[in-house]
Design an enzyme around this catalytic site. Structure first.
Site, PDB file in Angstrom:
ATOM      1  NE  ARG A 103      -0.726   0.830   4.792  1.00  0.00           N
ATOM      2  CZ  ARG A 103      -1.372   1.432   6.007  1.00  0.00           C
ATOM      3  NH1 ARG A 103      -2.722   1.300   5.922  1.00  0.00           N
ATOM      4  NH2 ARG A 103      -0.857   1.829   6.842  1.00  0.00           N
ATOM      5  CB  THR A 107      -2.690   7.230  -2.035  1.00  0.00           C
ATOM      6  OG1 THR A 107      -2.273   6.235  -2.028  1.00  0.00           O
ATOM      7  CG2 THR A 107      -2.004   8.501  -2.488  1.00  0.00           C
ATOM      8  CG  ASP A 201       5.552  -1.938   8.211  1.00  0.00           C
ATOM      9  OD1 ASP A 201       5.596  -3.159   7.872  1.00  0.00           O
ATOM     10  OD2 ASP A 201       5.171  -1.072   7.473  1.00  0.00           O
ATOM     11  CG  ASP A 204       9.155  -2.241   8.019  1.00  0.00           C
ATOM     12  OD1 ASP A 204       9.072  -2.703   6.963  1.00  0.00           O
ATOM     13  OD2 ASP A 204       9.084  -0.792   8.197  1.00  0.00           O
TER      14      ASP A 204
HETATM   15  C1  PRP Z   1       0.531  -4.287   5.097  1.00  0.00           C
HETATM   16  C2  PRP Z   1      -0.234  -5.393   5.654  1.00  0.00           C
HETATM   17  C3  PRP Z   1      -1.582  -5.394   4.847  1.00  0.00           C
HETATM   18  C4  PRP Z   1      -1.556  -4.041   4.347  1.00  0.00           C
HETATM   19  C5  PRP Z   1      -2.658  -3.799   5.320  1.00  0.00           C
HETATM   20  O1  PRP Z   1       1.496  -4.393   3.984  1.00  0.00           O
HETATM   21  O2  PRP Z   1       0.701  -6.606   5.570  1.00  0.00           O
HETATM   22  O3  PRP Z   1      -0.882  -6.106   3.534  1.00  0.00           O
HETATM   23  O4  PRP Z   1      -0.330  -3.104   4.972  1.00  0.00           O
HETATM   24  O5  PRP Z   1      -3.147  -2.155   5.101  1.00  0.00           O
HETATM   25  P1  PRP Z   1      -4.340  -2.134   4.477  1.00  0.00           P
HETATM   26  O6  PRP Z   1      -5.623  -2.799   5.096  1.00  0.00           O
HETATM   27  O7  PRP Z   1      -4.562  -0.518   4.728  1.00  0.00           O
HETATM   28  O8  PRP Z   1      -4.410  -2.249   2.967  1.00  0.00           O
HETATM   29  P2  PRP Z   1       2.335  -3.452   3.482  1.00  0.00           P
HETATM   30  O9  PRP Z   1       1.563  -2.804   2.175  1.00  0.00           O
HETATM   31  O10 PRP Z   1       2.922  -2.532   4.435  1.00  0.00           O
HETATM   32  O11 PRP Z   1       3.284  -4.329   2.625  1.00  0.00           O
HETATM   33  P3  PRP Z   1       4.397  -5.358   3.175  1.00  0.00           P
HETATM   34  O12 PRP Z   1       3.768  -6.531   3.573  1.00  0.00           O
HETATM   35  O13 PRP Z   1       5.468  -5.440   2.092  1.00  0.00           O
HETATM   36  O14 PRP Z   1       5.094  -4.716   4.455  1.00  0.00           O
HETATM   37  N1  URA Z   2       0.191  -2.202   7.868  1.00  0.00           N
HETATM   38  C1  URA Z   2       0.571  -2.516   8.935  1.00  0.00           C
HETATM   39  O1  URA Z   2       1.851  -3.402   8.751  1.00  0.00           O
HETATM   40  N2  URA Z   2       0.635  -2.304  10.050  1.00  0.00           N
HETATM   41  C2  URA Z   2      -0.500  -1.486  10.361  1.00  0.00           C
HETATM   42  O2  URA Z   2      -0.909  -1.018  11.518  1.00  0.00           O
HETATM   43  C3  URA Z   2      -1.400  -1.131   9.095  1.00  0.00           C
HETATM   44  C4  URA Z   2      -0.979  -1.675   7.808  1.00  0.00           C
END
Ligand code: PRP
Ligand code: URA
Length: 210
Positions: A103, A107, A201, A204
């Site tokens: 994401r 945005t 996160d 991370d």
């Molecule tokens: C995180 C998480 C979800 C998303 C949730 O992934 O693992 O996929 O955010 O947020 P949303 O409900 O607002 O869409 P991220 O985009 O940070 O990617 P990553 O798994 O590579 O860290």
């Molecule tokens: N993605 C994450 O990893 N943590 C949050 O709290 C929201 C989105």
């Protein structure tokens, strides 16, 4: 849509350690795996089975086995990958497909950067793995992807969900067969779209900052 929020002291205990910002990545990964196995027990309650006759040392009896086509497990990269081992421990015969989504942190819109799924998911039960359901953008896009390929029903397992995300999925799926299994339903999203109290996160914390 069915929503199941776990209510078990072991799950809450493990989630508390996961939320703690002092918990290092190796422990975070181990706990994520354990939590998924516990949540998968509930999530697979509706897995399709068929009668299967076997011989015990004493007699013949009819049990069950998992039906064909086999269930499909779909971790959403990157953070969902941390949930895969815990899931296939409980469902070793499942097939695994992958969706890569990220994401935009400004945005909050998700975009798909990778996809490795069967073309035809007709009649398939799908289990989506993503630790965080925040705005619901990522999970909502993943669910659309699977239904567009013919999936019959989708169960999503998330460690934490925000009420805003649950409401967004509910609105989006409009009568289709979706189940959400959450380790906990948290309070809200903050102004940056992070779950509160949350765990930060997830990607991370599992794999380090990129
Ligand atoms: C995180 C998480 C979800 C998303 C949730 O992934 O693992 O996929 O955010 O947020 P949303 O409900 O607002 O869409 P991220 O985009 O940070 O990617 P990553 O798994 O590579 O860290
Ligand atoms: N993605 C994450 O990893 N943590 C949050 O709290 C929201 C989105």
């Amino acid at each position: 849509m069915r929503v199941h929020v776990a209510d078990h002291p072991l799950i809450t205990h493990k989630l508390t350690v996961l939320r703690d910002k002092r918990t290092p990545s190796p422990v975070f990964r181990q706990l994520t795996e354990e939590l998924v196995t516990l949540l998968a027990y509930e999530a697979t309650r509706g897995v399709r089975v068929e009668p299967y006759e076997i011989q015990t040392p004493v007699t013949t009896t009819t049990g069950v086995r998992i039906s064909e086509p086999r269930p499909l497990v779909v971790p959403i990269l990157r953070a969902g990958l941390g949930m895969l081992e815990g899931m296939v421990k409980l469902l070793p015969t499942a097939e695994v497909g992958f969706l890569g989504m990220v994401r935009n942190e400004e945005t909050l819109e998700p975009s798909t950067y990778a996809e490795r799924l069967p073309d035809d998911l007709s009649d398939r039960q799908c289990f989506v793995l993503d630790p965080m359901l925040a705005t619901g953008g990522s999970l909502g896009a993943a669910i659309e992807f699977l239904f567009a390929r013919g999936a019959q029903d989708v169960t999503a397992i998330c460690l934490l969900g925000a009420p805003e995300g649950v409401a967004a999925i509910e609105k989006q799926i409009a009568g289709r067969d979706v189940t959400l299994v959450l380790g906990a339903l948290d309070e809200r999203l903050n102004e940056k779209g992070y779950i509160v109290p949350g765990l930060g996160d997830a990607g991370d914390r599992l794999y380090g900052t990129v």
